[in-house]
Design a protein around this motif. Structure first.
Motif, PDB file in Angstrom:
ATOM      1  N   UNK A  19       5.454  34.161  16.525  1.00 49.62           N
ATOM      2  CA  UNK A  19       4.105  33.494  16.965  1.00 49.62           C
ATOM      3  C   UNK A  19       3.141  34.520  17.653  1.00 49.62           C
ATOM      4  N   UNK A  20       1.949  34.448  17.486  1.00 47.45           N
ATOM      5  CA  UNK A  20       1.083  34.956  18.264  1.00 47.45           C
ATOM      6  C   UNK A  20       0.952  34.967  19.519  1.00 47.45           C
ATOM      7  N   UNK A  21       0.991  35.601  20.356  1.00 51.20           N
ATOM      8  CA  UNK A  21       0.670  35.265  21.814  1.00 51.20           C
ATOM      9  C   UNK A  21      -0.611  34.737  22.265  1.00 51.20           C
ATOM     10  N   UNK A  22      -0.589  33.488  22.846  1.00 56.18           N
ATOM     11  CA  UNK A  22      -1.758  32.390  23.065  1.00 56.18           C
ATOM     12  C   UNK A  22      -2.636  33.118  24.086  1.00 56.18           C
ATOM     13  N   UNK A  23      -3.914  33.006  23.843  1.00 61.84           N
ATOM     14  CA  UNK A  23      -4.986  33.483  24.804  1.00 61.84           C
ATOM     15  C   UNK A  23      -5.055  32.402  25.798  1.00 61.84           C
ATOM     16  N   UNK A  24      -4.766  32.849  27.147  1.00 58.73           N
ATOM     17  CA  UNK A  24      -4.920  31.897  28.224  1.00 58.73           C
ATOM     18  C   UNK A  24      -6.401  31.339  28.387  1.00 58.73           C
ATOM     19  N   UNK A  25      -6.377  30.049  28.529  1.00 62.80           N
ATOM     20  CA  UNK A  25      -7.914  29.319  28.576  1.00 62.80           C
ATOM     21  C   UNK A  25      -8.136  29.688  29.829  1.00 62.80           C
ATOM     22  N   UNK A  26      -9.621  29.711  29.872  1.00 58.18           N
ATOM     23  CA  UNK A  26     -10.462  29.964  31.021  1.00 58.18           C
ATOM     24  C   UNK A  26     -10.412  28.802  31.850  1.00 58.18           C
ATOM     25  N   UNK A  27      -9.995  28.954  33.216  1.00 57.34           N
ATOM     26  CA  UNK A  27     -10.179  27.698  33.952  1.00 57.34           C
ATOM     27  C   UNK A  27     -11.249  27.026  33.968  1.00 57.34           C
ATOM     28  N   UNK A  28     -11.346  25.647  33.816  1.00 60.34           N
ATOM     29  CA  UNK A  28     -12.439  24.731  33.798  1.00 60.34           C
ATOM     30  C   UNK A  28     -13.438  24.950  35.133  1.00 60.34           C
ATOM     31  N   UNK A  29     -14.769  24.753  34.914  1.00 59.62           N
ATOM     32  CA  UNK A  29     -15.348  24.578  36.150  1.00 59.62           C
ATOM     33  C   UNK A  29     -15.886  23.229  36.173  1.00 59.62           C
ATOM     34  N   UNK A  30     -15.432  22.495  37.598  1.00 63.01           N
ATOM     35  CA  UNK A  30     -15.434  21.190  37.781  1.00 63.01           C
ATOM     36  C   UNK A  30     -16.591  21.109  38.967  1.00 63.01           C
ATOM     37  N   UNK A  31     -17.590  20.159  38.869  1.00 62.99           N
ATOM     38  CA  UNK A  31     -18.608  19.928  39.840  1.00 62.99           C
ATOM     39  C   UNK A  31     -18.423  18.503  40.149  1.00 62.99           C
ATOM     40  N   UNK A  32     -18.132  18.201  41.499  1.00 59.88           N
ATOM     41  CA  UNK A  32     -18.148  16.992  42.161  1.00 59.88           C
ATOM     42  C   UNK A  32     -19.442  16.692  42.775  1.00 59.88           C
ATOM     43  N   UNK A  33     -20.034  15.695  42.332  1.00 64.65           N
ATOM     44  CA  UNK A  33     -21.303  15.151  42.969  1.00 64.65           C
ATOM     45  C   UNK A  33     -21.023  14.018  44.027  1.00 64.65           C
ATOM     46  N   UNK A  34     -21.165  14.193  45.118  1.00 60.23           N
ATOM     47  CA  UNK A  34     -20.647  13.543  46.287  1.00 60.23           C
ATOM     48  C   UNK A  34     -21.997  12.744  46.881  1.00 60.23           C
ATOM     49  N   UNK A  35     -21.701  11.482  47.011  1.00 64.42           N
ATOM     50  CA  UNK A  35     -22.893  10.858  47.896  1.00 64.42           C
ATOM     51  C   UNK A  35     -22.693   9.354  47.892  1.00 64.42           C
TER      52      UNK A  35
END
Length: 331
Positions: A27-43
């Protein structure tokens, strides 16, 4: 005269062929996923989202190495103030986000801040909403944004604000018995067991009201105490109601968003690992990430929230950098 190849030569040739074949099937070596950017809108000025959302963000940063932005309501001196209804700092982070998590209540944001939220919602990217996001905004009748008060949350998240079954000794006793729907199989339900929540049950379905769009309830709640029961209104507002569901939302872009929503979110609900698992599973599902049994829902930092309530019941004198998880300056 042709000679038969020796046994050892044949063995050498076969071994070489098998070696080549194994290399082809490696199997081909998997390319690691880019970590997601998560935005919390708080209020929200009632349920201490300024404490629960950083707690959740800390777990996501540990488990996903996610890039986190926490957008708080700030006063003019830069202090976190849930009672400040017209300012949430840092919303430009939504422009490049992979996920928006919304936990706001009756905000009246200026157009330049509001635009980031609305543009995100129309982009087709995933969204997660907690409790008071059914009434995320409250603009006056004279405003051009009054459709955001009820129509917008119903279309995006599945329902608007209607009513609830009553507070009753807020924070002292659980008020809703929560149970996953055992008749369906869904990754969001993985590892989620029945539990009791301190959130008083919101009405979202039944009587004259139905969940909107393609909402698919996954978790239900039963009010353990009810003002509607005492008043004889259970035909309109039954004791049992959905408390978590999935849906989709098609915005102006034509792209379809994955949406997870739960009406739970009392600050003490998050002390139960089943609540944290439900929320984290919903976030993973929204991001189209595999939900696994190995997901660690333990706190990444101490979580000792104030009880819910209005007025000055929040922890005062704190800036974004004072919160347990320091992820950006919130500006």
């Amino acid at each position: 005269m042709f000679k038969q190849p020796s046994f050892f030569l044949i063995l050498f040739i076969v071994a070489g062929l098998l070696s080549c074949q194994s290399k082809k099937e490696e199997p081909q070596t998997e390319i690691s996923a880019v970590p997601p950017k998560i935005v919390f809108v708080i209020g929200d000025e009632e349920y201490r989202s300024e404490e629960s959302m950083p707690m959740l963000a800390g777990i996501l940063r540990r488990e996903l190495e996610a890039e986190i932005s926490l957008c708080y309501p700030l006063d003019s001196a830069g202090y976190i103030d849930p009672n400040r209804l017209d300012n949430i700092a840092g919303l430009a982070a939504l422009d490049s986000a992979d996920l928006m998590v919304l936990f706001t209540r009756f905000r009246v944001l200026p157009p330049d801040q509001l635009k980031h939220i609305l543009d995100y919602a129309e982009s087709g990217r995933p969204m997660v909403g907690f409790r008071t996001a059914t009434h995320a905004f409250l603009y006056p009748d004279s405003s051009a944004y009054t459709h955001l008060n009820a129509e917008w949350p119903a279309k995006v998240f599945g329902q608007q604000w209607i009513t609830h079954h009553g507070h009753f000794e807020d924070g002292k006793i659980p008020l809703t018995a929560v149970r996953p729907d055992t008749t369906v199989s869904h990754p969001i339900l993985k590892g989620v067991s029945p539990f009791q929540a301190y959130s008083w049950l919101y009405h979202v379905d039944g009587g004259d009201w139905q969940l909107q769009g393609d909402s698919k309830p996954l978790v239900f709640g039963r009010a353990l105490r009810s003002g509607h029961e005492a008043a004889g209104r259970l035909a309109q507002f039954p004791l049992d109601n959905p408390v978590a569901w999935t849906k989709t939302y098609s915005g102006d872009s034509g792209n379809v968003s994955r949406v997870f929503f739960t009406t739970l979110g009392h600050p003490y609900d998050w002390r139960n690992p089943n609540m944290r698992r439900l929320a984290l599973n919903g976030i993973y599902w929204a991001l189209d990430l595999p939900v696994t049994d190995s997901l660690d829902v333990a706190y990444a930092a101490p979580y000792l929230p104030n009880n819910s309530g209005f007025g000055q019941k929040f922890k005062q004198g704190l800036k974004p950098e004072d919160m347990p998880i320091v992820v950006g300056d919130g500006q």
